[in-house]
Enzyme design. Structure first.
Site: not given
Length: 508
Positions: A78, A166, A168
């Site tokens: 990001c 993202h 994660e």
């Protein structure tokens, strides 16, 4: 040397999650502020740049020199991707079509190592206002969504990558595979960081560091201090002296249960009953922070007194874990204190002791994994977290012996009911809170004016964020009825449905 993935934190709410996801692949990972620069990069196998609340076009945005990273595989997430773009001469602008939430990858360069095994139309999670409008020279596109032209890119000649989404978060359904591609295939990590390797390395390190000197540790009966004590015991045996203080604010029967649970572990433990000292110091104190400090102050006095009875003690052991370490440093300096933590702060200087922290590189779930490898009883490892100040911060207002007795009974009925119903392990932390208010009730034909209590149960991974648990209505109805019928002084039970944030897990 321990091979390491370095995560540079630009202030993202997901930074800790990045590190946790890396570690799930049995690779050691550290978080540091964005401007961190290691003296030695030999053991750094890769670098991940986190997201950020800033825009790269903001003059005050964090903008470190990335030149020292050359030659080390680099992944920007990001804001990190936008920073790489800007640093190497690309263009980032405020987006006309902001993308938040779920998106689908409409194009993938499946020949690229980063995207190996990632499927077309794979769901990813976006959270950004800026967008990359032009990639730097020598960079090439490797993924896009229907709305975002650049969802992922790489430097054609180097292992430098950027993701606008993202990986994660769980909403990026193949994010784990993508991170594995980066840390294993691109960075070449061996995936050798296991609980067993941690135990072996830590015990050997403790033997060398402590060199047969005497160590004192304040046990709480919880996961962290128990695992720390076991590691130290394996390293130095009876030279570890454990002190367990009953502050009078423990759960019902907890002092005896904790001491009993340590009998089979071979630990050198001394139990100290000191309830009267704590309750005396808390008389008339109502401010939450003042209560925490009073409890901490008395604990230090008692701990110092008992530790002084140990001949030639030179080290103070603490069960500090990784979130305690990284929360003390933020992108813009020390974080704002929400509440002080009950630890043995001040003791090292007061007693002129050196500090040893065997668990300071582990997250809470990793501590439990290490504990299981050490074959510590599940009665200890599966216990819910319990605050150092104990029931002192679950009794709102002044703490008295009578209030402690009431709350111990309420808490006992709640915890035992969770266990009996098979719900205890669904809950990360459960608590009962005694409110400083009374309410009207009716018992039989009599009017009552008694205390209200709150039940709280949350699910979490490490306490950084938490959601309230949707306990069955039938369960709540039964436990409420049992508490009101059996605990004298309580005529109302309510259930807390607040999440963290904005609320905290504890009420004080």
């Amino acid at each position: 040397m321990q091979e390491t993935i370095l995560v540079l934190d630009f202030g993202s709410q997901y930074t800790q999650l990045i590190a946790r996801r890396v570690r799930e692949h049995m690779v050691y990972c550290e978080i540091h502020p964005f401007n961190y620069r290691p003296e030695d990069t030999k053991n750094i196998k890769g670098i991940i740049l986190s997201g950020s609340p800033f825009s790269v076009n903001d003059p005050k945005a964090p903008n470190p020199d990335l030149d020292w990273c050359r030659g080390i595989p680099l992944l920007g997430i990001c804001y990190g991707a936008q920073l790489i773009t800007s640093h190497y001469g690309g263009e980032v602008r405020a987006s006309s079509t902001r993308e938040y939430g779920r998106a689908r990858l409409s194009y993938i360069d499946d020949s690229d190592r980063l995207l190996k095994g990632i499927e077309l139309q794979s769901q990813v999670w976006m959270s950004h206002a800026d967008t990359i409008t032009r990639l730097p020279e020598e960079f090439r596109l490797v993924a896009r969504t229907n709305d975002i032209g650049v969802a992922a890119f790489r430097d054609a000649g180097n292992d430098v990558y950027g993701l606008q989404f993202h990986p994660e978060v769980v909403h990026s359904t193949q994010g784990g595979q993508l991170l594995k591609n980066f840390i294993v295939d691109i960075c070449g990590c061996s995936q050798s960081w296991t609980p067993e390797s941690f135990i072996n390395n830590t015990v050997e390190g403790l033997k060398k560091k402590l060199g047969g000197q005497e160590v004192v540790l304040g046990l709480s009966g919880g996961v962290d201090s128990s695992v720390a004590a076991t590691l130290l015991h394996q390293a130095i045996g009876r030279q570890l002296h454990c002190i367990f203080v009953d502050n009078g604010l423990l759960r019902k029967g907890e002092f005896e249960e904790v001491l009993d649970s340590y009998k089979d572990m071979g630990l050198n433990v001394r139990g100290i009953r000191a309830a009267e000292f704590f309750l005396s110091e808390l008389k008339g104190v109502t401010d939450p922070e003042a209560k925490r400090k009073a409890i901490g102050r008395v604990f230090i006095d008692i701990f110092e007194r008992e530790a002084a009875k140990i001949t030639d003690v030179q080290w103070l052991a603490q069960g500090t874990i990784y979130p305690d370490v990284i929360e003390s440093v933020s992108v813009n300096g020390p974080s704002v204190t929400i509440k002080s933590h009950h630890n043995v702060g001040g003791l090292p200087e007061l007693m002129k002791l050196k500090v040893v922290e065997p668990l300071k590189s582990l997250f809470k779930d990793e501590v439990r994994k290490v504990g299981r490898s050490l074959e510590i009883s599940s009665k200890i490892l599966d216990r819910h977290p319990f605050p150092g100040p104990g029931l002192g911060i679950r009794i709102l207002g002044e703490v008295t012996a009578g209030k402690v007795s009431i709350l111990q009974e309420v808490d006992h009925y709640f915890i035992q009911a969770l266990k009996a119903s098979g719900l205890y392990n669904r809950v990360w932390q459960a608590a009962a809170i005694l409110l400083p208010v009374q309410s009207v009730g009716v018992m039989g034909d009599e009017r009552t004016y008694e205390n209200a209590v709150v039940l709280r149960a949350v699910e979490s991974t490490d306490g950084m964020t938490a959601d309230w648990v949707h306990l069955p209505y039938e369960f709540l109805a039964k436990v409420s009825n049992d508490i009101i019928n059996n605990v004298k002084g309580v005529n109302r039970v309510v259930y807390d449905i607040s999440s963290k944030p904005p609320a905290t897990i504890e009420w004080e």
